[in-house]
Design a protein around this motif. Sequence first.
Motif, PDB file in Angstrom:
ATOM      1  N   GLY A 125      -4.833  -1.005   3.469  1.00  0.00           N
ATOM      2  CA  GLY A 125      -5.462  -1.634   4.629  1.00  0.00           C
ATOM      3  C   GLY A 125      -5.635  -3.128   4.502  1.00  0.00           C
ATOM      4  O   GLY A 125      -6.416  -3.730   5.253  1.00  0.00           O
ATOM      5  N   THR A 126      -4.921  -3.762   3.584  1.00  0.00           N
ATOM      6  CA  THR A 126      -5.003  -5.214   3.430  1.00  0.00           C
ATOM      7  C   THR A 126      -3.668  -5.852   3.794  1.00  0.00           C
ATOM      8  O   THR A 126      -2.627  -5.198   3.832  1.00  0.00           O
ATOM      9  N   ALA A 127      -3.724  -7.155   4.076  1.00  0.00           N
ATOM     10  CA  ALA A 127      -2.511  -7.903   4.406  1.00  0.00           C
ATOM     11  C   ALA A 127      -1.738  -8.190   3.126  1.00  0.00           C
ATOM     12  O   ALA A 127      -2.296  -8.696   2.154  1.00  0.00           O
ATOM     13  N   GLN A 128      -0.446  -7.846   3.152  1.00  0.00           N
ATOM     14  CA  GLN A 128       0.415  -8.077   2.001  1.00  0.00           C
ATOM     15  C   GLN A 128       1.545  -9.023   2.404  1.00  0.00           C
ATOM     16  O   GLN A 128       2.178  -8.839   3.435  1.00  0.00           O
ATOM     17  N   SER A 129       1.781 -10.055   1.564  1.00  0.00           N
ATOM     18  CA  SER A 129       2.844 -11.020   1.837  1.00  0.00           C
ATOM     19  C   SER A 129       4.181 -10.456   1.346  1.00  0.00           C
ATOM     20  O   SER A 129       4.252  -9.900   0.239  1.00  0.00           O
ATOM     21  N   VAL A 130       5.212 -10.591   2.175  1.00  0.00           N
ATOM     22  CA  VAL A 130       6.553 -10.127   1.796  1.00  0.00           C
ATOM     23  C   VAL A 130       7.544 -11.270   2.010  1.00  0.00           C
ATOM     24  O   VAL A 130       7.377 -12.099   2.911  1.00  0.00           O
ATOM     25  N   THR A 131       8.548 -11.299   1.158  1.00  0.00           N
ATOM     26  CA  THR A 131       9.612 -12.294   1.271  1.00  0.00           C
ATOM     27  C   THR A 131      10.811 -11.654   1.964  1.00  0.00           C
ATOM     28  O   THR A 131      11.243 -10.558   1.580  1.00  0.00           O
ATOM     29  N   LEU A 132      11.345 -12.329   2.948  1.00  0.00           N
ATOM     30  CA  LEU A 132      12.407 -11.780   3.774  1.00  0.00           C
ATOM     31  C   LEU A 132      13.734 -12.495   3.508  1.00  0.00           C
ATOM     32  O   LEU A 132      13.747 -13.702   3.271  1.00  0.00           O
ATOM     33  N   VAL A 170       0.908  -4.764   6.779  1.00  0.00           N
ATOM     34  CA  VAL A 170      -0.313  -4.049   6.415  1.00  0.00           C
ATOM     35  C   VAL A 170       0.008  -3.075   5.291  1.00  0.00           C
ATOM     36  O   VAL A 170       0.865  -2.192   5.442  1.00  0.00           O
ATOM     37  N   GLY A 171      -0.661  -3.279   4.147  1.00  0.00           N
ATOM     38  CA  GLY A 171      -0.430  -2.399   3.008  1.00  0.00           C
ATOM     39  C   GLY A 171      -1.097  -1.053   3.167  1.00  0.00           C
ATOM     40  O   GLY A 171      -1.902  -0.830   4.090  1.00  0.00           O
ATOM     41  N   GLU A 172      -0.816  -0.120   2.254  1.00  0.00           N
ATOM     42  CA  GLU A 172      -1.421   1.210   2.305  1.00  0.00           C
ATOM     43  C   GLU A 172      -2.933   1.166   2.117  1.00  0.00           C
ATOM     44  O   GLU A 172      -3.636   2.060   2.572  1.00  0.00           O
TER      45      GLU A 172
END
Length: 387
Positions: A321-328, A317-319
């Motif tokens: 309030g939206t969904a943010q994709s992250v690479t792990l 959850v980004g600042e």
Amino acid sequence: MKSGVWTIIGAVAAFAAFACSANAQGAPTGPIEVGVIETMMQDVPRVVTLPGRAVAFQEVEVRPRVGGVIEEILYTPGQSLAVGDPLFRIDDSSYLAAVASARANMATAQANLPVAQSASDRAEELSGRGYTEAEVESARASLAEAKATVESVKAALEYAQTELSWTTVTSPISGRADVATVSVGDLVTAGQSDELTTIVRADPIYVDMMETSARILSNRKGIDEGTLTRNDNIQATLLLENGDVYRGTGQLVTPGTSVSTTTGTVTVRFQFDNPNHIVIPGMFLRGEIMIGTMRAYLVPQRAATRGNSGQLTAFVVGEDGTAQSVTLTDDGSYQNSWIVREGLNDGDKLIIDGLSSLRAGQAVIPVAATIDENGIARDATTSSAEN
């Protein structure tokens, strides 16, 4: 003709309306509720799972040390044996005769020794008074020869008695004996190539596990860089072929000294107690070894997907309030979670539930959630109330 055309146009229009309706249902425009957990870097056990094979602690092929005819088989296949338990009896007639002959020779040699001793003493006493120097030397030589004869026949007697004892073949180790390869009446020879039976000691038991040299280098690099803290007392647990976890842990015997040129693996040997003989030599197993601990994040496997490139992606959850994709960047797994070293920060709200219709940029309403032991996401408030 016109009616047919209008029918086709109507069908196309109906399909387009259905597709628009489906898209509207599958892509919600408002914020959606998602279950989240807060990430925190922690000490994560570094556990590797390796294929292994059970190896007998001791295994001996029993062969005769003297020749003769098998007169009796003195054990039951599969029974537990102790060191020295009798296995076979070989005809001892010729060996009894050899012992008797050696004893007779011993008696003769011992009877001749005092005579030679007296002759030598007399020659020494009368040296120069009736006995020449040559005669004295001859008496001394005769005495030395008599003593040597006694020692020789004594050794022959001891060896004859030893061969007689070998006519009863005994177990050199404790363990369980296999079925005999000979029958009563068979003729055997000393040191023959064919064994009479095989004895295996399987308590304790060794398990040889195969570790790749590449992963050994990776672990050593982690230790050198300080990202992996090595476990001083390395132990292992076993997974049996039926999936059961074997009770008890194994102790490291040797970490291996060479890499196989065909498989690129190193054989790591562990020793396990095996009082009930559940693990049988030759059995294929899997071993889990805790090498140490590392600082990382644990990401539930349901919360991340692996793409065609092999990289893991997840949503936070980004600042805004939206969904943010992250690479792990992951480093294997632990239980039902991925071990993630890069791609997250302490305090990130990782989305673990509500992922089916989620896309990057979608407005979300985060709800605290937990993952139970079965990997199922639950509302944290509900879980607390149940407890």
